[in-house]
Every structure is written in C-alpha cells, then in structure tokens.
Write a protein that holds these residues in place. Structure first.
Motif: not given
Length: 308
Positions: A260, A263-264
C-alpha cells in the motif's frame, strides 16, 4: 474499511439450497429476530405514548417473543464471544508541497566514477522536476552513483556540481543507523536540529512528521530499536522529507515497505516538484516508472543521460 471498530459474529451452521447465497441465508436466519425487535420497538413507543389501552399487553407479548428467540443478554454474550477487533488502518502518505521551481538547476555530474565501485564514468544533469530511473546489473554501481550524487561519497574521477540552494537527500537500500535508544520523535528533533544548525533549513520550514501520515503518535513515541523494519523505513522517509528536499535519491525504495505504501510513494514521486532519481530491480516499480528517462549503467563504456 476506514476506521477501527468491533464486529460481532454469532456462529451458526446453515444448510444451503441451490441458488442461495450467504446473503439470502443470513437474511432468512435474522428475519424472526428483526421482526421481534421491530414489534418490541413499536410496542415500546405505544406504551410510552399512553393512548393505546392494549399497549401494555402488546409490549408484554413482544418482549416475551424477543426473549424466546434468545434474549438480549444471550445475544450480547454471543456477540462478545465471537467478536473480531479490527486494527487501525495504517496512515495514508501525505506528500508535502516542496515548492521546487521546474527546471531550476540542481546537480551536474561529468564523468564521475569511483575506483572498483563505479567503473563506468557517468554524465547526468538534474533540474527541478526531473525524473530518472537508474538500472543495471548487481555490482554495476547504482548505489555508488546515488551516494556520489548525494555528496556522501567522493568520486575518484570526474566532477560533481551541486547548486548552492539544492537540498539533496538519499534514502538507502537498508534502514538508516539511528540511535536505537532514541524514540522516533527524538530522532526527528535531532535531525531537524542538525539541518537548522548548518543553515540548510529554517526550523519553521521543517515538515512535521504528523503532517506526512507516515508514523502515528504511538510509533513516534517508540524507541527506534523496538520499531519494525517497516516503521524504521517510514522514519527514514519522514526524516528525508523533513528538510523539504529539492532532489530525492531513492535506492531500492520498495524494501521493507508495505504494498500500500509503495503504491502511495510511487504516486507521490510521479507528481512532486523535486527532482527524483530511483534505482531499483523491483519489476512492478520498473513497470510503473517505465515512462521515465532511464540511465543504464553497464560495462566500461560508461553511461550518459540523453542530451548530456
């Protein structure tokens, strides 16, 4: 899910018929209980209104029906026994506005090399907003090149120029060596204090860790030695961003980070005003950054960015 809470589950085995789903079976099982609770709620309202002479009898009947279906206390006990505590979701990365002017000269490297570590001389130029993906075989010198660009390693050949106002940060492959007894907050205060002392940053301009969404208050109060590698990696990123860098050098940035956060981070570095250089073997990251200019380091012939 976007918040923490408690989910109650009562275990019951159900025989499924053709065409039935979990949703339809659940609705079927809950229907009597929901009907009993609705009747009890209506009877309670009528009893409170005081204008229905049969309200008391209706209330008694509804209460008896609810009790026969298991009773309030029984349901509460079942829910408590089978509850699932949902943990707080990880904070979302909030990348700061670094305010770097597009095209502002930051770094120039002319034929830089390091004996036995970066044999191929490298030429490159980095300006505000530039992007560069550094690739090459293991041992070709990608990490060494980033250390040279950061000023952490002197080249044995060639010249490196860094603009006076440039602020260059390097996030290495592994977590940085912080004092293990310091809390993350204390490590941050020391880091910003050093930047202010050498006049690389005004204290008022420092990006506060709470503004980044990388570490929550509990993590900030945790000694570095007790933090997970993922948390320490987040701390490294927070310290790098604290000084509002104009050039960000990332060496295998996916190491020890959750998918996560990767991706950020990928989304953030695509849009930041700083110049960004990424050295990686990660296949997904290479695909995500496939539209970036690429510097391939290989062999003794050297490596040069297009246009240099």
């Amino acid at each position: 899910m976007h918040r923490a809470g408690t989910i109650g589950l009562a275990r019951q085995e159900l025989a499924a018929r053709d065409g039935e789903s979990v949703g339809t079976l659940t609705s079927e099982v809950l229907a009597p209980s929901l009907a009993a609770l609705t009747a009890l709620e209506q009877a309670t309202g009528a009893l409170a209104a005081g204008d229905d002479p049969e309200a008391e009898d209706r209330y008694a009947a509804a209460l008896d029906a609810a009790v026969r279906l298991g009773g309030y206390d029984t349901w509460q006990d079942a829910l408590a026994e089978h509850r699932i505590d949902v943990p707080e979701p990880p904070p979302l990365l909030r990348w700061p506005d670094l305010g770097i002017r597009p095209g502002a000269p930051q770094v120039r490297a002319r034929g830089v090399a390091v004996d036995e570590r970066l044999i191929a001389p490298v030429d490159l130029a980095l300006d505000g907003g530039d992007r560069l993906l550094v690739t090459g075989a293991n041992g070709a010198g990608k990490s060494t090149l980033l250390a040279v660009l950061a000023g952490a390693l002197q080249p044995t050949q060639g010249d490196l120029w860094t603009a006076k106002e440039a602020r260059v940060v390097l996030i290495t492959q592994e977590t940085a060596a912080h004092h293990r007894g310091l809390t993350a907050r204390e490590a941050y205060v020391r880091h910003v204090g050093r930047l202010v002392a050498c006049r690389a940053l005004r204290d008022a301009d420092a990006v506060r860790p709470g503004a980044l969404g990388l570490l929550d208050s509990e993590a900030m109060a945790t000694p570095v030695g007790r933090m997970s590698q993922g948390q320490q990696r987040r701390l490294d990123l927070a310290l790098a961003l604290a000084g509002r860098p104009s050039v960000i050098l990332l060496d295998e940035p996916t190491n020890h980070l959750s998918s996560v956060l990767v991706n950020e981070l990928t989304e953030a570095i695509r849009h930041t005003s700083a110049a960004v250089v990424v050295a990686t073997h990660d296949r997904q990251l290479l695909r995500d950054l496939a539209d970036w200019p690429r510097l391939e380091i290989e062999g003794p012939r050297g490596a040069t960015m297009p246009g240099i």
